[in-house]
Design an enzyme around this catalytic site. Structure first.
Site, short mmCIF file in Angstrom:
data_model
loop_
_atom_site.label_atom_id
_atom_site.label_comp_id
_atom_site.label_asym_id
_atom_site.label_seq_id
_atom_site.Cartn_x
_atom_site.Cartn_y
_atom_site.Cartn_z
N ASP A 148 0.84 -1.20 0.00
CA ASP A 148 0.00 0.00 0.00
C ASP A 148 0.88 1.25 0.00
OD1 ASP A 148 -2.60 1.49 0.46
OD2 ASP A 148 -1.50 2.06 2.26
N HIS A 149 1.96 1.22 0.75
CA HIS A 149 2.87 2.37 0.82
C HIS A 149 3.74 2.49 -0.43
CE1 HIS A 149 2.68 2.73 5.51
NE2 HIS A 149 1.49 2.74 4.93
N ASP A 150 3.70 1.49 -1.30
CA ASP A 150 4.40 1.57 -2.57
C ASP A 150 3.57 2.28 -3.63
OD1 ASP A 150 6.43 0.98 -4.52
OD2 ASP A 150 5.26 -0.73 -5.21
N THR A 193 4.15 7.35 -7.12
CA THR A 193 3.74 6.74 -8.37
C THR A 193 2.71 5.67 -8.07
OG1 THR A 193 5.39 4.97 -8.32
CG2 THR A 193 6.08 7.08 -9.27
N PHE A 231 2.35 2.99 -9.78
CA PHE A 231 2.83 1.69 -10.24
C PHE A 231 3.46 0.87 -9.11
CE2 PHE A 231 3.20 4.76 -13.74
CZ PHE A 231 2.34 4.17 -14.64
N ASP A 246 6.37 -0.37 -8.36
CA ASP A 246 7.72 -0.12 -8.88
C ASP A 246 8.77 -0.03 -7.78
OD1 ASP A 246 6.93 2.21 -7.70
OD2 ASP A 246 7.17 3.49 -9.45
N SER A 285 8.80 1.88 -5.17
CA SER A 285 9.10 3.25 -4.73
C SER A 285 9.34 3.29 -3.23
CB SER A 285 7.95 4.20 -5.12
OG SER A 285 6.76 3.86 -4.44
N GLU A 289 7.00 3.72 11.05
CA GLU A 289 5.72 3.68 11.76
C GLU A 289 5.61 2.49 12.70
OE1 GLU A 289 2.17 3.84 9.47
OE2 GLU A 289 2.44 5.94 8.90
N HIS A 295 -6.16 -3.05 7.87
CA HIS A 295 -6.10 -2.55 9.24
C HIS A 295 -6.82 -3.49 10.21
CE1 HIS A 295 -5.43 1.83 7.69
NE2 HIS A 295 -4.34 1.08 7.62
#
EC number: 1.11.1.8
Length: 933
Positions: free
Chosen positions: A238-240, A321, A323, A325, A327, A399, A494
């Site tokens: 999700d954070h990507d 982004t 995608f 990918d 990130s 986090e 969550h």
């Protein structure tokens, strides 16, 4: 003498503030104020309001000492990357300007109309351009080079040449259904207390949490099929692909009220109201909540772009982004990517912690010393209340320990791959090694997610229905992450978070020296990893302990609803209420609208609802709160549905997640299965790899499950790492034809090059590191005589000489350095969080009542004299076309008999500092704030 100096400075500043606005107004009355000037005045005032609120936030952050509150930690986790911050600020200036124009026009015409009805298109373009929004609405220029087809851009732009903004960072989330705002443009659902939905107000989100969602930490049902790593991977991915920044200011734009202190809805404050019986002893009536930043050109700004007669409701921005990918490893902007790379290495490595090691293995580096310190401090350091957080491709890496563990794992995997690829191809430059390793890591993220993770979430039938097999790149598929996916559907995870962080020993038993931690004890705590046995105990806990099962009457535990981001006893936050409030902030339509979108039947009666939610008590509680099925928030409705067979979601979220994953895959030109991305041999090797193999290669574990997401018992369900297959990097060995006459290229100081092919010829594409500019040919081609040109040079750029776009704020002094610059402040000022603006360090001597009195006398006398002169000049002055008092901020007005001059803000001089705002280009000042000096 010091007091006299302070008094002198005070008087000079006061006179300047008083004199220049009066002179300016006198000129306007003499010659009349053109329409462009009125628009410019509104924009200046809007910039002042936004920047003053941002500046107040910066000052509060600088002066805060001690442990951060949960709300401050949430704000830190939602802090935009600088490029995103520039865009968010531009959008907020744009929105504030339009609201001011609305008030002006409506006051003048005595009727409600949009300001675009009263202004020409040219002036609307001026507003869009001067706010800084316009450049972000225009399509980027896409390079047509062999390199552009070989490696994906870090921003995701130009992935689709026909739609270059699709999937790019800092663009609006996609809308699959029109938003529902209470004013049609921007106001969230639940903003106005008297607004009714199907005859009923929406229930307060905290009430929904307390009565439907929250359960005790002790009431946890373990998942008998999947490990805790399944939950962690979902959050990591999700954070990507999605990050929606909050407002750049934590204070209201209309008056600077701190959003942590007010319980009123004042943009960007949208507090979560608490019922009286559930308020803490201190009597707090609400929990702070900040609206997401608007995307440029949406909401009240929307009519300024495209068809002026077409409403464009508020949209929210994705700072990443879209995608898959990686990130999370490399970032989504050139600036962050540069921060993450190790520029001294010839192997294309990423930066690691300079001092600490985990049995010889790397840790993530800390954020730079100038960055805000928001994490828990190192234990045992007297007087320390805060410490640095980890630096990674996504700012939320610190986090929780499970996120930190996966970020650390992939940092190590990149560096392992880079070293191995360099050993295979000694002629590769550092940049070529980096890009190839990045390409492999991105492919592994895609494989693990679509092959191993998503089928378990959707179940095999829904996966086949909504995703299916890969059939090649589809240029009509929009990969942009949708608002409903990011804000609701993918937040199902969550409800699978366990309240305990489990750390296990080498025998996969409870660690005798590292007992389990309640989640609230591990929020933003890098030292849980650094001083808690390193990565291995956490990875063992994720592999060998089950995830929390999402049960209808056990949705979220108290660690998330009562103790979110709690590092002290000062206050609390509630993740469930935040999710519900965020959906309303974004204007997401209700539960039934999304069921209809997915081809599912609407649920109109209690009997209908019981077919989707087996727990009758839960269904009854939901209807008792919402009164009508159409009013149910989509996140809650989707979360409470019965699971599909062999799935971990119900039919609605399976549809929304499946549609999104198919779009992310089919709409990505650089998807690993697309024929041009890897060779056939490389694709075959990539398919052999797995998350279990990545764990074996980058930790001290010697036995792992064959399937990292399947929970099992040790040792019977674990395999030796020797039997876990992986890819053979020989498929990446590069060879040249024997008749090649070019040989290996020369290296360039402070620059780099990568190989690619163009029309069957070898091509070198050179680039310079940040802070240097290229002199010579960027691209060299191999011919029968050798390289067609000499390699270029990389020359240092003097950023301080850029008068049009100075890198430092006017309050700071700029010093050029090799490859960069420094912003310096005179004592007793210090740099603010942006690294460019000088702010009060708290050591300035305070002005005495005597100096204030003298200043007031001087201002009064000087202003009176100036007013008299101007009034005599303008005895027959022209009338202003637009009325005054547009801002409601108490700006003083100059009156001359029957004539009224347009008032000027006392901060006009400060606002003028912002006139030449950056249009968002790399290297410009990203936080042009009011002067601190």
């Amino acid at each position: 003498m010091r007091a006299l100096a302070v008094l002198s400075v005070t008087l000079v500043m006061a006179c300047t503030e008083a004199f220049f606005p009066f002179i300016s107004r006198g000129k306007e009355l003499l010659w009349g104020k053109p329409e462009e000037s009125r628009v410019s005045s509104v924009l200046e005032e809007s910039k002042r309001l936004v920047d003053t609120a941002m500046y107040a936030t910066m000052q509060r952050n600088l002066k805060k000492r001690g442990i951060l509150s949960p709300a401050q930690l949430l704000s830190f986790s939602k802090l935009p990357e600088p490029t995103s911050g520039v865009i968010a600020r531009a959008a907020e200036i744009m929105e504030t300007s339009i609201q001011a124009m609305k008030r002006k026009v409506n006051l003048k015409t005595q009727q409600s109309q949009h300001p675009t009805d009263a202004l020409s298109e040219d002036l609307l373009s001026i507003i869009a351009n001067m706010s800084g929004c316009l450049p972000y609405m225009l399509p980027p220029k896409c390079p047509n080079t062999c390199l552009a087809n070989k490696y994906r851009p870090i921003t995701g732009a130009c992935n689709n040449r026909d739609h270059p903004r699709w999937g790019a960072s800092n663009t609006a989330l996609a809308r699959w259904l029109p938003p529902v705002y209470e004013d049609g443009f921007s106001q969230p659902r639940g903003w106005n207390p008297g607004f009714l939905y199907n005859g009923f107000p929406l229930p307060p989100v905290r009430e929904v949490t307390r009565h439907v969602i929250q359960v005790s930490n002790e009431v946890v049902t373990d998942d008998d099929r999947y490990s805790d790593l399944l939950m962690a991977w979902g959050q990591y991915i999700d954070h990507d692909i999605a990050f929606t920044p909050q407002s750049t200011s934590k204070a209201a734009f209309g008056g600077g009220a701190d959003c942590q202190m007010t319980c009123e809805n004042q943009n960007p404050c949208f507090p979560i109201q608490l019922p009286e019986e559930a308020r803490p002893a201190a009597g707090t009536a609400c929990l702070p909540f900040y609206r997401s930043s608007a995307a440029c050109g949406t909401g009240d700004q929307g009519a300024l772009f495209g068809n002026l007669s077409t409403a464009n409701p508020r949209q929210q921005m994705n700072g990443l982004t879209s995608f898959l990918d990686a990130s999370t490893v490399y970032g989504s902007s050139p600036a962050l990517e540069r921060q993450l790379r190790n520029w001294t290495s010839a192997e294309g490595l990423l930066r690691v912690h300079a001092r600490l090691r985990d049995s010889g293995r790397a840790y993530l580096p800390f954020v730079p010393p100038r960055a805000p310190a928001a994490c828990a401090p190192e234990p045992g350091i007297p007087g320390e209340t805060r410490g640095p957080c980890f630096l990674a491709g996504d700012g939320r890496a610190s986090e929780v320990p499970s996120l930190t563990a996966l970020h650390t794992l992939w940092l190590r995997e990149h560096n392992r791959l880079a070293a191995a690829l360099k050993a295979l191809n000694a002629h590769w430059s550092a940049d070529a090694v980096y890009q190839e390793a990045r390409k492999v890591v991105g492919a592994l993220h895609q494989i693990i997610t679509l092959r191993d993770y998503i089928p378990r979430i959707l179940g095999p039938e829904a996966f086949q229905q909504y995703v299916g097999p890969y059939e090649g790149y589809d240029s009509t598929a929009n990969p942009t992450v949708s608002n409903v996916f990011s804000t609701a559907a993918f937040r199902f995870g969550h409800a699978t978070i366990h309240p305990l962080v489990r750390r296990l020993d080498a025998s996969f038993q409870e660690h005798p020296d590292l007992p389990g931690l309640w989640l609230h004890q591990a929020f933003f705590s890098p030292w849980t990893l650094l001083r808690g046995g390193g990565l291995d105990p956490l990875i063992r806990g994720l592999l060998a302990r089950p995830a929390k099962l999402q049960v209808q009457d056990q949705l979220m535990n108290e660690e998330l609803t009562e103790r979110l981001f709690v590092l002290s006893n000062s206050s609390t936050l509630d993740l469930a209420s935040i999710n519900l409030q965020r959906g309303r902030d974004h204007g997401l339509p209700g539960y039934n609208e999304w069921r209809e979108f997915c081809g599912l039947p609407r649920l109109e009666t209690p009997a209908d609802l019981s077919t989707a939610i087996a727990s009758r008590s839960v269904a009854d509680k939901i209807l008792d709160l919402y009164k009508h099925p159409d009013n149910i928030d989509v996140w809650l409705g989707g979360l409470a549905e019965n699971f599909l067979p062999r799935a971990r979601t119900g039919p609605l979220f399976a549809c929304l997640i499946g549609k999104q994953m198919k779009a992310l895959r089919d709409g990505d030109w650089f998807w690993w299965e697309n024929s041009h991305v890897f060779t056939d041999a490389q694709r075959r090797e990539l398919e052999k790899h797995s998350l279990s193999r990545v764990i074996c290669d980058n930790t001290g574990l010697t036995r792992v499950p064959m399937d990292a997401f399947q929970v099992g018992k040790f040792p019977e369900d674990f395999e030796s790492c020797d039997s876990i297959t992986g890819m053979n990097l020989e498929a990446w060995r590069e060879t040249f034809p024997q008749d090649d006459k070019c040989g290996f290229p020369e290296s360039v100081e402070n620059g780099d090059f990568v190989h690619c092919e163009e029309s069957g010829r070898r091509v070198l594409v050179y680039s310079c590191r940040h802070g240097y500019e290229l002199q010579g040919r960027e691209q060299l081609t191999c011919t029968q005589e050798g390289w067609d040109f000499q390699p270029p040079l990389c020359k240092d750029v003097n950023e301080c000489a850029d008068g049009a776009h100075p890198p430092c704020h006017a309050s700071a002094r700029c010093r050029n350095t090799k490859g960069g610059f420094q912003c310096l402040c005179a004592d007793p000022y210090e740099l603010g969080d942006d690294g460019r603006t000088c702010v009060d360090s708290g050591r300035l001597p305070r002005v005495t009542w005597i100096s204030m009195s003298l200043a007031a006398l001087l201002i009064g006398g000087f202003a009176g004299l100036t007013s008299t002169v101007i009034c005599r000049w303008t005895r027959t002055g022209t009338k202003s076309t637009l009325p005054i008092s547009e801002t409601g901020g108490g700006t003083p007005e100059l009156r001359c008999g029957k004539h009224q001059a347009v008032g000027t803000s006392p901060q006009r001089a400060a606002a003028q500092d912002s006139e030449q705002e950056s249009a968002g280009m790399e290297g410009r000042d990203t936080h042009r704030l009011p002067r601190a000096l």
